[in-house]
Design an enzyme around this catalytic site. Structure first.
Site, PDB file in Angstrom:
ATOM      1  N   ASP A  12       0.870  -1.164   0.000  1.00 15.25           N
ATOM      2  CA  ASP A  12       0.000   0.000   0.000  1.00 15.25           C
ATOM      3  C   ASP A  12       0.917   1.227   0.000  1.00 15.25           C
ATOM      4  O   ASP A  12       2.132   1.106   0.198  1.00 15.25           O
ATOM      5  CB  ASP A  12      -0.892  -0.044   1.244  1.00 15.25           C
ATOM      6  CG  ASP A  12      -1.832   1.138   1.334  1.00 15.25           C
ATOM      7  OD1 ASP A  12      -2.368   1.556   0.293  1.00 15.25           O
ATOM      8  OD2 ASP A  12      -2.018   1.653   2.452  1.00 15.25           O
ATOM      9  N   ASP A  14       0.032   5.196   1.171  1.00 16.47           N
ATOM     10  CA  ASP A  14      -0.110   6.080   2.332  1.00 16.47           C
ATOM     11  C   ASP A  14      -0.271   5.263   3.611  1.00 16.47           C
ATOM     12  O   ASP A  14      -1.083   4.342   3.670  1.00 16.47           O
ATOM     13  CB  ASP A  14      -1.330   6.986   2.156  1.00 16.47           C
ATOM     14  CG  ASP A  14      -1.245   7.827   0.902  1.00 16.47           C
ATOM     15  OD1 ASP A  14      -0.758   8.959   0.986  1.00 16.47           O
ATOM     16  OD2 ASP A  14      -1.657   7.337  -0.169  1.00 16.47           O
ATOM     17  N   ASP A 166      -1.809  -0.813   5.804  1.00 17.93           N
ATOM     18  CA  ASP A 166      -2.240  -0.337   7.122  1.00 17.93           C
ATOM     19  C   ASP A 166      -3.756  -0.319   7.282  1.00 17.93           C
ATOM     20  O   ASP A 166      -4.268   0.319   8.204  1.00 17.93           O
ATOM     21  CB  ASP A 166      -1.695   1.077   7.374  1.00 17.93           C
ATOM     22  CG  ASP A 166      -2.368   2.120   6.491  1.00 17.93           C
ATOM     23  OD1 ASP A 166      -2.574   1.838   5.288  1.00 17.93           O
ATOM     24  OD2 ASP A 166      -2.695   3.211   6.996  1.00 17.93           O
TER      25      ASP A 166
END
Length: 215
Positions: A12, A14, A166
């Site tokens: 991922d 950000d 996240d």
């Protein structure tokens, strides 16, 4: 699960590769200034990141006040401040040197133009063979399609790969595609009740989980 069996890393963006909260806060506050909204601090924005720009705006200024043109304006503003303060998390650049670019991918829900702009601005774009954005295909995470497309482009089998992110959307997408999953607890999101194969509470823990390959 033995992490030494993993040869392909899908990241991922950000909250995983980079901490972008400061530039997102800048863009959100500039939009808020135009809308006559009070300013938000970095911690407030950090707590509402997740599920894309539309929900970021809704959570910041109120869902009942949201208009679609606010999204387009936000994206325009953000593009002007894309990597003023955004930086890689500690240990990430070292981790990327442990794997050839042919074994690395970015799979993000961020629009592809912004994703490429950010990665190029930070000098990271060449580190990845595959970069997939939220508008690259008809589906985005948590649907498994983006991860499946990344695996296909890498020439990787699911059992050789891990998605590192996240947010529960990363975990669900990876699980649906059959890869291992690694949750970045240092980022912005949550697991949504999905049990990951690995959990990194600090970005430098990723260096312990994934020792790298030379070929």
């Amino acid at each position: 699960m033995n992490s030494t069996d993993i040869r392909y890393l899908l990241f991922d963006l950000d909250g995983t590769l980079v901490d972008s909260v400061y530039d997102l806060t800048t863009a959100l506050n500039l939009l808020g200034d135009e809308l006559g909204q009070p300013r938000l601090n970095d911690n407030a924005v950090r707590s509402i990141i997740g599920d894309g720009a539309t929900w970021l705006i809704k959570r910041a200024f109120g869902e009942e006040q949201y208009r679609r043109e606010q999204l387009f304006r936000f994206l325009d503003i953000y593009a002007e401040h894309l990597y003023e303060k955004t930086r890689c998390y500690p240990g990430i650049e070292e981790l990327l040197t442990r794997y050839p670019a042919e074994n690395l991918a970015v799979v993000t829900n961020k629009p592809i133009a912004l994703s490429l702009g950010l990665l190029k601005g930070l000098g990271l774009a060449e580190r990845f063979k595959v970069i997939i954005g939220g508008d690259s295909y008809t589906e985005k995470k948590p649907h498994p399609l983006p991860v499946e497309k990344a695996l296909e482009a890498l020439g990787a089998r699911p059992e050789e790969a891990v998605i590192i992110g996240d947010h529960h959307t990363d975990l669900k997408s990876g699980r649906g595609a059959g890869t291992a999953t690694c949750f970045c607890a240092f980022g912005y999101g949550n697991t949504g009740g999905v049990e990951p194969d690995f959990t990194a509470n600090d970005p430098r823990e990723l260096l312990q989980f994934f020792p790298g390959i030379t070929a």
